[in-house]
Motif scaffolding. Structure first.
Motif, PDB file in Angstrom:
ATOM      1  N   LYS A  30     100.616  61.674  17.282  1.00  0.00           N
ATOM      2  CA  LYS A  30      99.858  61.189  18.442  1.00  0.00           C
ATOM      3  C   LYS A  30      98.985  62.296  19.030  1.00  0.00           C
ATOM      4  O   LYS A  30      97.826  62.065  19.408  1.00  0.00           O
ATOM      5  N   LEU A  31      99.525  63.523  19.090  1.00  0.00           N
ATOM      6  CA  LEU A  31      98.745  64.636  19.604  1.00  0.00           C
ATOM      7  C   LEU A  31      97.535  64.919  18.710  1.00  0.00           C
ATOM      8  O   LEU A  31      96.447  65.245  19.180  1.00  0.00           O
ATOM      9  N   ALA A  32      97.739  64.805  17.393  1.00  0.00           N
ATOM     10  CA  ALA A  32      96.634  65.014  16.468  1.00  0.00           C
ATOM     11  C   ALA A  32      95.561  63.949  16.647  1.00  0.00           C
ATOM     12  O   ALA A  32      94.350  64.237  16.609  1.00  0.00           O
ATOM     13  N   LEU A  33      96.013  62.675  16.835  1.00  0.00           N
ATOM     14  CA  LEU A  33      95.066  61.604  17.056  1.00  0.00           C
ATOM     15  C   LEU A  33      94.298  61.811  18.350  1.00  0.00           C
ATOM     16  O   LEU A  33      93.069  61.626  18.407  1.00  0.00           O
ATOM     17  N   ASP A  34      95.015  62.207  19.405  1.00  0.00           N
ATOM     18  CA  ASP A  34      94.346  62.456  20.705  1.00  0.00           C
ATOM     19  C   ASP A  34      93.307  63.557  20.557  1.00  0.00           C
ATOM     20  O   ASP A  34      92.225  63.492  21.155  1.00  0.00           O
ATOM     21  N   ALA A  35      93.618  64.571  19.762  1.00  0.00           N
ATOM     22  CA  ALA A  35      92.679  65.672  19.569  1.00  0.00           C
ATOM     23  C   ALA A  35      91.414  65.180  18.856  1.00  0.00           C
ATOM     24  O   ALA A  35      90.305  65.606  19.178  1.00  0.00           O
ATOM     25  N   GLN A  36      91.604  64.299  17.862  1.00  0.00           N
ATOM     26  CA  GLN A  36      90.441  63.781  17.142  1.00  0.00           C
ATOM     27  C   GLN A  36      89.561  62.921  18.057  1.00  0.00           C
ATOM     28  O   GLN A  36      88.337  63.003  18.016  1.00  0.00           O
ATOM     29  N   LEU A  37      90.208  62.102  18.898  1.00  0.00           N
ATOM     30  CA  LEU A  37      89.444  61.231  19.806  1.00  0.00           C
ATOM     31  C   LEU A  37      88.710  62.022  20.865  1.00  0.00           C
ATOM     32  O   LEU A  37      87.668  61.562  21.392  1.00  0.00           O
ATOM     33  N   ALA A  38      89.238  63.214  21.191  1.00  0.00           N
ATOM     34  CA  ALA A  38      88.609  64.009  22.243  1.00  0.00           C
ATOM     35  C   ALA A  38      87.380  64.758  21.753  1.00  0.00           C
ATOM     36  O   ALA A  38      86.632  65.326  22.551  1.00  0.00           O
ATOM     37  N   ARG A  39      87.151  64.779  20.437  1.00  0.00           N
ATOM     38  CA  ARG A  39      85.989  65.527  19.898  1.00  0.00           C
ATOM     39  C   ARG A  39      84.699  64.780  20.136  1.00  0.00           C
ATOM     40  O   ARG A  39      84.642  63.569  20.119  1.00  0.00           O
TER      41      ARG A  39
END
Length: 395
Positions: A386-395
């Protein structure tokens, strides 16, 4: 040699049997040199062997008995640690040394075979094991500092194998848990040996593993003199394969003398009172003898269970703990197929215990801990995803 089709239950049975067998066989000639063993016995290979000292008043003034299948504190401390795991149902740290192990050695009556009576295990223990009670109950220290000031020896390593089982397949995890737990008992290279031995057990439980891979895993976590001693003995074992036994023993002892000051003079006598010695003191350069020698004999015999234990104990010195460590590693590797039913029955009857039942109870505990570990790891994986997904969405 490797074992590919053993269940966890089989392997735990093999490990506990190996510990008790190596202990009983080795303690018969403990503290003798290799030459003295040859002169008195030729070669020790049967539990039906009289001890070279049928009475000694170290513990209670009334004498202890050894030989003919009797196990010592090595096996009893392993059973104590297994009980602590059974009671807690989780991974351990130094606070469990201060609580669970103190209760087991000082407040829980059990049959002590060497004393031939039911009593507290404390009555049988050597001074470095009694330290657990002194530090944690009498002085109420910070549990993580329990090992500070103890005489440095193999006392924690000799019973730490259950930590390796709880961390089966994870040598680094076994090392970390053993260090966290045994810091309540030992320090310096005595503590390091406990961590490294637990890692060797964890590696030995990997299906299809070899003794070479077990030693590689041990060396990968080992530090300082412990790492150097295991590596030096392992190198010699490979070089000496096929040589005469007496040549191997002489070479192993010459190598270990660089890391251990004990030699053949292992008796604590009145003449040593107030004499400064190099043994038992903290050091980053030293190592206990028992673990490197046990692994060396296992390597030179290509992981053969019986030959390794016999070679280890007939080499002299702390033969009981050498037998315990060799038996634990190879019993875990090969599993229940190493068990001789007649020998197992003799161990049970002589010592009033049930090895296979104890192993099976502990196996149930280990499986529950493994299930909890898998659930925790799955949760951690979901969080990280989930943290990895959140990081991708924040780019």
């Amino acid at each position: 040699m490797s074992s590919n089709h053993q269940t966890l239950q089989d392997r735990v049975r093999g490990l506990l049997y190996g510990i008790a067998y190596g202990d009983a066989l080795g303690s018969t000639v403990e503290q003798l040199s290799a030459q003295e063993i040859r002169e008195l016995y030729g070669r020790v290979s049967s539990l039906d062997t009289e001890s070279h000292r049928m009475a000694w008043g170290e513990n209670d003034g009334k004498g202890c008995i050894r030989g003919n299948g009797i196990v010592t504190d090595d096996t009893l401390m392993v059973l104590c640690l297994m009980t602590v795991y059974n009671e807690t149902g989780r991974h351990l740290d130094a606070w469990d040394m201060a609580s669970g192990m103190v209760r087991q050695i000082a407040w829980t009556p059990r049959w002590v075979p060497e004393l031939q009576r039911e009593t507290m295990l404390m009555e049988r223990l050597f001074h470095p094991q009694r330290w657990i009670f002194q530090r944690h109950q009498l002085t109420s220290c910070d549990p993580r500092q329990g090992g500070i000031g103890n005489m440095v020896n193999c006392g924690a390593a000799m019973y730490i194998a259950p930590v390796g089982v709880v961390n089966a397949g994870d040598p680094h995890g076994a090392y970390e848990e053993a260090i966290a737990f045994a810091s309540g008992h030992q320090e310096s290279y005595g503590l390091e040996a406990a961590g490294v031995f637990a890692s060797a057990i964890a590696a030995a439980l990997i299906p299809g593993t070899t003794i070479e891979q077990v030693i590689e895993a041990a060396i990968s976590v080992a530090k300082d003199g412990t790492r150097a001693a295991i590596a030096a003995i392992a190198d010699a074992a490979i070089r000496l394969r096929g040589e005469r036994y007496d040549r191997i023993v002489a070479e192993f002892h010459w190598i270990i003398s660089r890391f251990s000051p004990m030699g053949d003079d292992v008796q604590l006598t009145e003449g040593k009172t107030a004499v400064a010695i190099d043994g038992y003191r903290p050091s980053r350069r030293l190592s206990i003898e028992e673990l490197p020698l046990a692994l060396g004999f296992a390597l030179i015999n290509d992981g053969d269970f019986n030959r390794t234990i016999e070679d280890g104990i007939n080499s002299g010195r702390d033969t009981g703990s050498i037998g315990v460590m060799a038996g634990a590693v190879l019993g875990a590797m090969h599993g229940a197929k190493v068990i001789d039913a007649g020998v197992c029955d003799k161990l049970d009857q002589t010592n009033r215990m049930n090895l296979l039942n104890a192993a099976d109870h502990f196996t149930q505990t280990v499986r529950a801990i493994h299930d909890a570990d898998r659930a925790r790891d799955a949760w951690k994986s979901r969080v990280r995803d989930k943290l990895a997904l959140d990081a991708q969405l924040a780019r």
